[in-house]
Design a protein around this motif. Structure first.
Motif, PDB file in Angstrom:
ATOM      1  N   ALA A 209      -3.241  56.326  85.143  1.00 45.18           N
ATOM      2  CA  ALA A 209      -2.955  55.900  86.179  1.00 45.18           C
ATOM      3  C   ALA A 209      -1.935  54.796  87.367  1.00 45.18           C
ATOM      4  O   ALA A 209      -1.676  54.741  88.190  1.00 45.18           O
ATOM      5  CB  ALA A 209      -4.890  55.329  86.728  1.00 45.18           C
ATOM      6  N   GLY A 210      -2.240  54.233  86.219  1.00 42.77           N
ATOM      7  CA  GLY A 210      -1.532  52.567  87.298  1.00 42.77           C
ATOM      8  C   GLY A 210      -0.227  52.720  85.926  1.00 42.77           C
ATOM      9  O   GLY A 210       0.976  52.162  87.369  1.00 42.77           O
ATOM     10  N   ASN A 211       0.690  53.521  85.643  1.00 43.60           N
ATOM     11  CA  ASN A 211       1.923  54.231  85.723  1.00 43.60           C
ATOM     12  C   ASN A 211       2.072  54.931  86.787  1.00 43.60           C
ATOM     13  O   ASN A 211       2.974  54.798  87.739  1.00 43.60           O
ATOM     14  CB  ASN A 211       2.291  54.879  84.546  1.00 43.60           C
ATOM     15  N   THR A 212       1.732  56.130  87.163  1.00 43.40           N
ATOM     16  CA  THR A 212       1.278  57.047  88.183  1.00 43.40           C
ATOM     17  C   THR A 212       1.633  56.341  89.626  1.00 43.40           C
ATOM     18  O   THR A 212       2.267  56.500  90.136  1.00 43.40           O
ATOM     19  CB  THR A 212       0.238  57.725  88.199  1.00 43.40           C
ATOM     20  N   ILE A 213       1.338  54.963  89.987  1.00 45.64           N
ATOM     21  CA  ILE A 213       1.070  54.181  90.585  1.00 45.64           C
ATOM     22  C   ILE A 213       2.598  53.836  91.735  1.00 45.64           C
ATOM     23  O   ILE A 213       2.972  53.451  92.052  1.00 45.64           O
ATOM     24  CB  ILE A 213      -0.372  52.800  91.085  1.00 45.64           C
ATOM     25  N   LEU A 214       3.116  52.673  89.464  1.00 41.75           N
ATOM     26  CA  LEU A 214       4.191  52.193  89.457  1.00 41.75           C
ATOM     27  C   LEU A 214       5.716  52.651  89.693  1.00 41.75           C
ATOM     28  O   LEU A 214       6.432  52.745  89.791  1.00 41.75           O
ATOM     29  CB  LEU A 214       4.197  51.326  88.425  1.00 41.75           C
ATOM     30  N   ASN A 272     -12.642  59.358  85.399  1.00 34.72           N
ATOM     31  CA  ASN A 272     -11.744  60.110  84.361  1.00 34.72           C
ATOM     32  C   ASN A 272     -13.022  62.039  85.305  1.00 34.72           C
ATOM     33  O   ASN A 272     -13.842  61.782  84.491  1.00 34.72           O
ATOM     34  CB  ASN A 272     -11.643  60.568  82.599  1.00 34.72           C
ATOM     35  N   VAL A 273     -11.723  62.944  85.883  1.00 36.76           N
ATOM     36  CA  VAL A 273     -12.880  64.009  86.052  1.00 36.76           C
ATOM     37  C   VAL A 273     -12.689  65.143  84.609  1.00 36.76           C
ATOM     38  O   VAL A 273     -13.124  65.798  85.101  1.00 36.76           O
ATOM     39  CB  VAL A 273     -11.581  64.942  87.361  1.00 36.76           C
ATOM     40  N   SER A 274     -12.576  64.936  83.892  1.00 38.43           N
ATOM     41  CA  SER A 274     -13.082  65.847  82.602  1.00 38.43           C
ATOM     42  C   SER A 274     -13.938  65.627  81.979  1.00 38.43           C
ATOM     43  O   SER A 274     -14.012  66.609  80.665  1.00 38.43           O
ATOM     44  CB  SER A 274     -10.913  66.082  81.198  1.00 38.43           C
ATOM     45  N   LEU A 303     -11.748  56.218  91.732  1.00 36.19           N
ATOM     46  CA  LEU A 303     -10.168  56.664  91.131  1.00 36.19           C
ATOM     47  C   LEU A 303     -10.537  57.852  90.335  1.00 36.19           C
ATOM     48  O   LEU A 303     -11.136  57.465  89.492  1.00 36.19           O
ATOM     49  CB  LEU A 303      -8.933  55.621  91.532  1.00 36.19           C
ATOM     50  N   PHE A 304     -10.119  59.003  90.625  1.00 31.42           N
ATOM     51  CA  PHE A 304     -10.243  59.959  89.814  1.00 31.42           C
ATOM     52  C   PHE A 304      -8.544  60.235  89.020  1.00 31.42           C
ATOM     53  O   PHE A 304      -7.495  60.996  89.606  1.00 31.42           O
ATOM     54  CB  PHE A 304     -10.616  61.343  89.790  1.00 31.42           C
ATOM     55  N   PRO A 305      -7.924  60.240  88.099  1.00 29.66           N
ATOM     56  CA  PRO A 305      -6.956  60.376  87.394  1.00 29.66           C
ATOM     57  C   PRO A 305      -7.256  62.094  86.419  1.00 29.66           C
ATOM     58  O   PRO A 305      -7.955  62.602  87.099  1.00 29.66           O
ATOM     59  CB  PRO A 305      -6.698  59.412  86.443  1.00 29.66           C
ATOM     60  N   TYR A 337     -12.572  57.608  98.176  1.00 32.22           N
ATOM     61  CA  TYR A 337     -12.055  58.148  96.535  1.00 32.22           C
ATOM     62  C   TYR A 337     -10.520  58.539  96.749  1.00 32.22           C
ATOM     63  O   TYR A 337     -10.227  59.046  97.800  1.00 32.22           O
ATOM     64  CB  TYR A 337     -13.262  59.421  96.156  1.00 32.22           C
ATOM     65  N   HIS A 338     -10.012  58.555  95.480  1.00 28.76           N
ATOM     66  CA  HIS A 338      -9.000  59.147  95.865  1.00 28.76           C
ATOM     67  C   HIS A 338      -9.276  60.382  94.364  1.00 28.76           C
ATOM     68  O   HIS A 338      -9.173  59.198  93.512  1.00 28.76           O
ATOM     69  CB  HIS A 338      -7.301  58.274  95.890  1.00 28.76           C
ATOM     70  N   VAL A 339      -7.586  60.810  94.620  1.00 24.72           N
ATOM     71  CA  VAL A 339      -6.958  61.792  92.501  1.00 24.72           C
ATOM     72  C   VAL A 339      -5.465  61.939  92.886  1.00 24.72           C
ATOM     73  O   VAL A 339      -5.247  61.751  93.497  1.00 24.72           O
ATOM     74  CB  VAL A 339      -7.714  62.998  92.564  1.00 24.72           C
ATOM     75  N   LEU A 340      -5.324  61.495  91.093  1.00 22.89           N
ATOM     76  CA  LEU A 340      -4.474  61.430  90.393  1.00 22.89           C
ATOM     77  C   LEU A 340      -4.116  62.391  89.747  1.00 22.89           C
ATOM     78  O   LEU A 340      -4.786  62.678  88.880  1.00 22.89           O
ATOM     79  CB  LEU A 340      -3.497  60.551  90.425  1.00 22.89           C
ATOM     80  N   ASP A 341      -3.061  63.642  89.964  1.00 26.33           N
ATOM     81  CA  ASP A 341      -2.593  64.190  88.948  1.00 26.33           C
ATOM     82  C   ASP A 341      -1.204  63.215  88.698  1.00 26.33           C
ATOM     83  O   ASP A 341      -0.372  62.631  88.067  1.00 26.33           O
ATOM     84  CB  ASP A 341      -1.614  65.872  89.359  1.00 26.33           C
ATOM     85  N   SER A 342      -1.743  62.663  87.373  1.00 26.71           N
ATOM     86  CA  SER A 342      -1.015  62.012  86.442  1.00 26.71           C
ATOM     87  C   SER A 342      -0.768  62.394  85.430  1.00 26.71           C
ATOM     88  O   SER A 342       0.915  61.513  84.641  1.00 26.71           O
ATOM     89  CB  SER A 342      -2.150  61.348  85.067  1.00 26.71           C
ATOM     90  N   LYS A 343      -0.218  63.872  85.350  1.00 31.12           N
ATOM     91  CA  LYS A 343       1.236  64.732  84.606  1.00 31.12           C
ATOM     92  C   LYS A 343       2.494  65.046  85.489  1.00 31.12           C
ATOM     93  O   LYS A 343       3.234  64.879  85.390  1.00 31.12           O
ATOM     94  CB  LYS A 343       0.273  66.003  84.514  1.00 31.12           C
TER      95      LYS A 343
END
Length: 374
Positions: A209-214, A272-274, A303-305, A337-343
């Motif tokens: 998630a940190g990588n996705t934000i940056l 983790n949503v999974s 935050l949901f990655p 809340y917020h969701v991130l698609d880490s891929k």
């Protein structure tokens, strides 16, 4: 898992992490496994259990398979064929040699399925392997006198409808809340520097998630660091610092202090949503967050990655289906809340929306401060 019948073929599918026991999978996915079978009305004649031959089949995987399949019904085994894919990986080895060499776990599974199995070569376009599979399915149907795998899904489907209704209500409430906050943006305090602290236990996707934000690979994914790792970058022209501590216990009240009076630190609780979110996880989160001070919830968001794992499911449905522990966490954070698609780290829209939500959260926090002063 696939369902099929003579003359036509209707299919549904579902999966779980190979190393997850049933209790580790989200409630929503456990429900989906059962519901997916009921979609092949009046029930599937055959279920194809996919097993990769290019991966070791351990006792953990065997138990995960057993627990997830028996969510459907205890008699499900009479309708299963083990389907080994990536058969090209075997080379000159026969599937029987592979089963025997793999050990007791895989042998137990094959025997539990009545010694029914088939291999698919993913690199082959030959229709013969599919024809042979269909022949085995018809043989299984004949042995079962064309009986299908039947479950009672009415109660579960009604529960799902209630969850969808509550999910819609949660989304509506969140949208109204955001509209109010956006109307106040620009009138209240906005920080010149934003520090985002990611908090969670292990294996939640925090570093990803940190990588996705940056927008870049700064934090090492899969490594268990012993010290807090800090990354900084420009996001939408603003200076954003992401703090990735090794875990809950490494964070104290001093961690929320910003380096300057014009800066602010916010907390993102990573879920983790999974994976399942149990009462134990909720109590751990509550205990450590409240150790940071009673006002910490005003600057905390969930935050949901790994949002790609949701598929067609909305995040609100995931929250409602998981039950009380996750709902209490979200409510404690003010339904933020917020969701991130880490891929898809290159998709800047999801990060822009996250920062927008953080600004709205800070408006709420600032408004509360002003009201207390009055």
């Amino acid at each position: 898992m696939h369902g099929g019948s003579r003359g036509c073929c209707r299919k549904t599918s579902h999966c779980w992490w190979m190393n997850y026991f049933s209790q580790d999978s989200p409630v929503f996915h456990r429900q989906e496994i059962v519901c997916s079978v009921s979609l092949c009305f009046p029930g599937p004649h055959t279920l194809l259990l996919m097993v990769r031959v290019d991966r070791s089949f351990t006792e953990t995987y065997r138990r995960a398979v057993q627990e997830h399949l028996e969510l459907i019904t205890d008699t499900v085994w009479a309708h299963i064929i083990v389907l080994f894919n990536f058969g090209d990986w075997l080379g000159d080895t026969t599937i029987e040699q592979h089963i025997e060499s793999e050990g007791e776990a895989l042998q137990w599974l094959v025997e539990k399925c009545g010694n029914r199995y088939h291999v698919l070569n993913n690199r082959s376009n030959s229709g013969f392997q599919v024809t042979e599979l269909m022949r085995k399915i018809e043989e299984l149907m004949s042995c079962n006198s064309s009986c299908y795998c039947k479950i009672e899904g009415g109660i579960l489907q009604e529960k799902r409808r209630e969850e969808q209704k509550r999910a819609g209500e949660r989304l509506t409430r969140r949208q109204k809340q955001r509209e109010t906050d956006r109307s106040l943006l620009g009138e209240l305090y906005c920080p010149s520097e934003l520090r985002i602290m990611l908090l969670s236990g292990r294996n939640t996707g925090r570093s990803s998630a940190g990588n996705t934000i940056l927008g870049r690979e700064h934090f090492k994914v899969g490594c268990h660091a012993t010290d807090c790792v800090e990354g900084q970058g420009k996001v939408r022209g603003e200076t954003v610092t992401v703090l990735d501590p090794p875990g809950w216990l490494s964070v104290g009240p001093g961690s929320l202090m910003s380096p300057s009076a014009s800066g602010v630190t916010v907390v993102l609780v990573v879920v983790n949503v999974s994976s399942s979110f149990s009462h134990t996880v909720w109590r751990t989160a509550e205990k450590h967050l409240e150790a940071l001070g009673e006002k910490v919830w005003n600057i905390t968001m969930v935050l949901f990655p790994f949002g790609d794992w949701l598929g067609d499911t909305t995040l609100e449905q995931r929250i409602e289906s998981e039950g009380e522990p996750l709902q209490r966490l979200v409510e404690k954070c003010g339904n933020r809340y917020h969701v991130l698609d880490s891929k898809n780290q290159g998709t800047g829209a999801q990060v822009t929306d996250l920062l927008q939500k953080i600004e709205e959260m800070l408006v709420e926090e600032r408004l509360e401060v002003l009201q207390r002063r009055e």
